[in-house]
Design a protein around this motif. Sequence first.
Motif, PDB file in Angstrom:
ATOM      1  N   ILE A  80     -49.861  70.074  -3.503  1.00 47.84           N
ATOM      2  CA  ILE A  80     -49.045  69.724  -4.263  1.00 47.84           C
ATOM      3  C   ILE A  80     -49.196  68.611  -5.084  1.00 47.84           C
ATOM      4  N   ALA A  81     -49.393  67.529  -3.948  1.00 43.88           N
ATOM      5  CA  ALA A  81     -49.615  66.165  -4.373  1.00 43.88           C
ATOM      6  C   ALA A  81     -50.886  66.119  -5.517  1.00 43.88           C
ATOM      7  N   ALA A  82     -51.954  66.912  -5.353  1.00 48.83           N
ATOM      8  CA  ALA A  82     -53.222  66.784  -6.012  1.00 48.83           C
ATOM      9  C   ALA A  82     -52.776  67.976  -7.208  1.00 48.83           C
ATOM     10  N   GLY A  83     -51.552  68.661  -7.471  1.00 46.06           N
ATOM     11  CA  GLY A  83     -51.453  69.468  -8.648  1.00 46.06           C
ATOM     12  C   GLY A  83     -51.909  70.673  -8.463  1.00 46.06           C
ATOM     13  N   GLN A  84     -52.371  71.378  -7.691  1.00 46.38           N
ATOM     14  CA  GLN A  84     -52.817  72.404  -7.500  1.00 46.38           C
ATOM     15  C   GLN A  84     -51.702  73.291  -6.799  1.00 46.38           C
ATOM     16  N   LEU A  85     -50.836  73.696  -7.827  1.00 41.56           N
ATOM     17  CA  LEU A  85     -49.416  74.609  -7.390  1.00 41.56           C
ATOM     18  C   LEU A  85     -49.860  75.792  -6.890  1.00 41.56           C
ATOM     19  N   GLY A  86     -50.735  76.220  -7.747  1.00 38.94           N
ATOM     20  CA  GLY A  86     -51.217  77.681  -7.334  1.00 38.94           C
ATOM     21  C   GLY A  86     -51.677  78.033  -6.006  1.00 38.94           C
ATOM     22  N   VAL A  87     -52.652  76.958  -5.586  1.00 36.67           N
ATOM     23  CA  VAL A  87     -53.108  76.946  -4.207  1.00 36.67           C
ATOM     24  C   VAL A  87     -52.132  76.597  -3.198  1.00 36.67           C
ATOM     25  N   ALA A  88     -50.995  75.896  -3.423  1.00 34.86           N
ATOM     26  CA  ALA A  88     -50.079  75.760  -2.334  1.00 34.86           C
ATOM     27  C   ALA A  88     -49.287  76.874  -2.442  1.00 34.86           C
ATOM     28  N   ILE A 134     -40.671  70.134  -4.223  1.00 37.58           N
ATOM     29  CA  ILE A 134     -41.556  71.148  -4.709  1.00 37.58           C
ATOM     30  C   ILE A 134     -42.132  72.184  -3.400  1.00 37.58           C
ATOM     31  N   ALA A 135     -42.326  71.514  -2.302  1.00 31.96           N
ATOM     32  CA  ALA A 135     -42.628  72.448  -1.113  1.00 31.96           C
ATOM     33  C   ALA A 135     -41.626  72.924  -0.743  1.00 31.96           C
ATOM     34  N   ASP A 136     -40.471  72.256  -0.656  1.00 33.50           N
ATOM     35  CA  ASP A 136     -39.271  73.157  -0.286  1.00 33.50           C
ATOM     36  C   ASP A 136     -38.730  74.556  -1.131  1.00 33.50           C
ATOM     37  N   ALA A 137     -39.087  74.125  -2.518  1.00 37.34           N
ATOM     38  CA  ALA A 137     -38.997  75.135  -3.666  1.00 37.34           C
ATOM     39  C   ALA A 137     -39.611  76.468  -3.290  1.00 37.34           C
ATOM     40  N   LEU A 138     -41.091  76.123  -2.860  1.00 33.79           N
ATOM     41  CA  LEU A 138     -42.002  77.099  -2.593  1.00 33.79           C
ATOM     42  C   LEU A 138     -41.546  77.716  -1.219  1.00 33.79           C
ATOM     43  N   ARG A 139     -41.012  76.858  -0.273  1.00 30.01           N
ATOM     44  CA  ARG A 139     -40.903  77.662   1.009  1.00 30.01           C
ATOM     45  C   ARG A 139     -39.672  78.522   0.835  1.00 30.01           C
ATOM     46  N   TRP A 140     -38.835  78.224  -0.102  1.00 28.18           N
ATOM     47  CA  TRP A 140     -37.627  79.223  -0.466  1.00 28.18           C
ATOM     48  C   TRP A 140     -38.051  80.437  -1.309  1.00 28.18           C
ATOM     49  N   ALA A 141     -38.845  80.154  -2.176  1.00 23.41           N
ATOM     50  CA  ALA A 141     -39.382  81.374  -3.004  1.00 23.41           C
ATOM     51  C   ALA A 141     -40.322  82.288  -1.906  1.00 23.41           C
ATOM     52  N   ALA A 142     -41.327  81.904  -1.083  1.00 25.97           N
ATOM     53  CA  ALA A 142     -41.902  82.567  -0.447  1.00 25.97           C
ATOM     54  C   ALA A 142     -41.067  83.151   0.687  1.00 25.97           C
ATOM     55  N   ARG A 143     -40.021  82.995   1.033  1.00 29.62           N
ATOM     56  CA  ARG A 143     -39.282  83.540   2.156  1.00 29.62           C
ATOM     57  C   ARG A 143     -39.882  83.202   3.388  1.00 29.62           C
ATOM     58  N   THR A 144     -39.914  81.854   3.657  1.00 24.25           N
ATOM     59  CA  THR A 144     -40.348  81.347   4.974  1.00 24.25           C
ATOM     60  C   THR A 144     -39.540  81.358   5.931  1.00 24.25           C
ATOM     61  N   PRO A 145     -39.921  81.914   7.205  1.00 24.30           N
ATOM     62  CA  PRO A 145     -39.162  82.193   8.154  1.00 24.30           C
ATOM     63  C   PRO A 145     -38.678  80.822   8.778  1.00 24.30           C
ATOM     64  N   ALA A 146     -37.467  81.021   9.495  1.00 23.68           N
ATOM     65  CA  ALA A 146     -36.573  80.048   9.855  1.00 23.68           C
ATOM     66  C   ALA A 146     -37.307  78.867  10.779  1.00 23.68           C
ATOM     67  N   GLU A 147     -38.335  79.298  11.606  1.00 20.58           N
ATOM     68  CA  GLU A 147     -38.912  78.590  12.517  1.00 20.58           C
ATOM     69  C   GLU A 147     -39.882  77.592  11.675  1.00 20.58           C
ATOM     70  N   LEU A 148     -39.639  77.697  10.614  1.00 16.28           N
ATOM     71  CA  LEU A 148     -40.619  76.601   9.817  1.00 16.28           C
ATOM     72  C   LEU A 148     -39.591  75.873   8.742  1.00 16.28           C
ATOM     73  N   PRO A 149     -38.625  75.276   9.078  1.00 13.90           N
ATOM     74  CA  PRO A 149     -37.486  74.818   8.275  1.00 13.90           C
ATOM     75  C   PRO A 149     -37.857  73.707   7.134  1.00 13.90           C
ATOM     76  N   LYS A 150     -36.800  73.439   6.106  1.00 18.14           N
ATOM     77  CA  LYS A 150     -37.225  72.519   5.055  1.00 18.14           C
ATOM     78  C   LYS A 150     -37.221  71.264   5.654  1.00 18.14           C
ATOM     79  N   THR A 151     -38.031  70.432   4.871  1.00 17.97           N
ATOM     80  CA  THR A 151     -38.202  69.036   5.076  1.00 17.97           C
ATOM     81  C   THR A 151     -36.912  68.117   5.249  1.00 17.97           C
ATOM     82  N   GLY A 152     -36.787  67.311   6.136  1.00 20.73           N
ATOM     83  CA  GLY A 152     -35.722  66.263   6.223  1.00 20.73           C
ATOM     84  C   GLY A 152     -36.074  64.891   6.594  1.00 20.73           C
ATOM     85  N   TRP A 153     -35.125  64.047   6.560  1.00 21.74           N
ATOM     86  CA  TRP A 153     -35.518  62.519   6.630  1.00 21.74           C
ATOM     87  C   TRP A 153     -35.143  62.298   7.952  1.00 21.74           C
TER      88      TRP A 153
END
Length: 500
Positions: A80-88, A134-153
């Motif tokens: 994502i940081a490299a702009g390779q969103l398709g690969v991400a 962006i990673a969390d948006a991809l996570r949601w769109a890919a229906r990532t399982p709950a054991e891989l939660p969204k990023t937090g501070w």
Amino acid sequence: MAGTVTGSMLTAQRRESDLETLRQGTAVDVLVIGGGITGVGVALDAATRGLSVALVERHDLAAGTSRWSSKLAHGGLRYIAAGQLGVAWESAVERNYLVRSIAPHLVKPMRFIIPSLPVNGIADRMAARAGFGIADALRWAARTPAELPKTGWVDPGEARALAPTLRPDLRGGYLHVDGALEDDARLVVAVARTAAANGARIVTHCEAVDVTAAGATVTDTQAGDRFDIRAGAVVVAAGVWTGGLVDGVQLQPSKGAHVLVRPEALDHPTAAFNILVPGTRNRFVFAVPRPDGLVQIGLTDDAVDHVDDEPPVTDADEKFLLDTLSSGLARPVTSGDVVGKFAGLRPLLGTASGASAADISRRHALLDRDGVVVIVGGKLTTYRRMAQDAVDRVCRRLEHNRPTVTRTLPLVGAVGHVDGELPERLCRRFGAEAAAVAACGPLEPLARGVPALKCEVDWAVAAEGALDRADVERRLRLDVVPEWRESARGYLDETVSSSG
């Protein structure tokens, strides 16, 4: 054996039987050249579509790059940081298949701390925020399982509780959860055995020396004889060694080097953590706790101009990794903390632009060279999609109209009861086959200070296609720490020779 998938056992006798069938001139629909993760993935995808398959590998399963990866099944945050969103996106989707269905016994959640340090400017912090969004948006769109939660501070105290050696002046950090592999070589062996269970002939120590669209001439390096294998289609998945088999493939090999340290050198971290490489926004050196008790530090990303079967980790590689990581620590790690090191070569598709290896896309590519299908690029996490694309092309050529089934196909060991009374190492590495492995031999370490068990040696020979001591060392990952290899050598010499 109880718990094993019928027909998956890779024995020396099965290898000889498969070789004899091929020597007699039996043609196959698909000949795969290369026994790394991409090659075995192609063999599995093709076999499960009802095609007859033979795979040949000049050395052993996972003998090359596929055993020297970062041991991660990750969602492509770096890309994502490299702009390779398709690969991400592809990485996130394929990681989820691994976690949900394909290999839940081998892929587990790993917490990563990405610390915010005083040296990180406003631009760095803004870029990090945007990337995680962006990673969390991809996570949601890919229906990532709950054991891989969204990023937090997390605040500084929480960050240092997970990674105690982080600098005391850190401002906090992002807590990101991704997938970590028990072992990359174990994944390769599991895919190969699942392919064998579906009828694929998996033949190691058999070198292709002349490749055409109609098959290949091969040499059985155990017996020394040479013969032809006829095939309806040929897929070369030989990574950085592709140039020795087919002409006209422009590759730019990139070396990824790692070093291994004892956990006490980093005060026993319970989470991985990343340190930004100075002057970059998409390159990190990371420290990842491993299931075997060590901590893995990586990763370099440098172009190389020659190909070694076992690429060296140079003093410069080690210094770069240790110095970069130490810039984010309360006290430095040094070469005296290092107990092992390894490096792999990525088969990146070359470009005419002169881009650095770190900037070349990790997207895989399918090439046609005089009718031979060549697959290059990509990465371990996306092996299944790489294989699917290659077999889709083969199926069009052979007019074979069956879709892939590998998105939800469990590998050997992925489904079934896991006996919690067995050694935890066996449950982690073999899943539902742990009891069968335990029944193969003694449940005691190979030697003092070596994590591998004696029963794993017998299993490697009886079920996983190991033909010699080096093959067994690869299965048990004794190859990553010289002290382990030396300590186990006497037992392996006696046991493997008597098994053969």
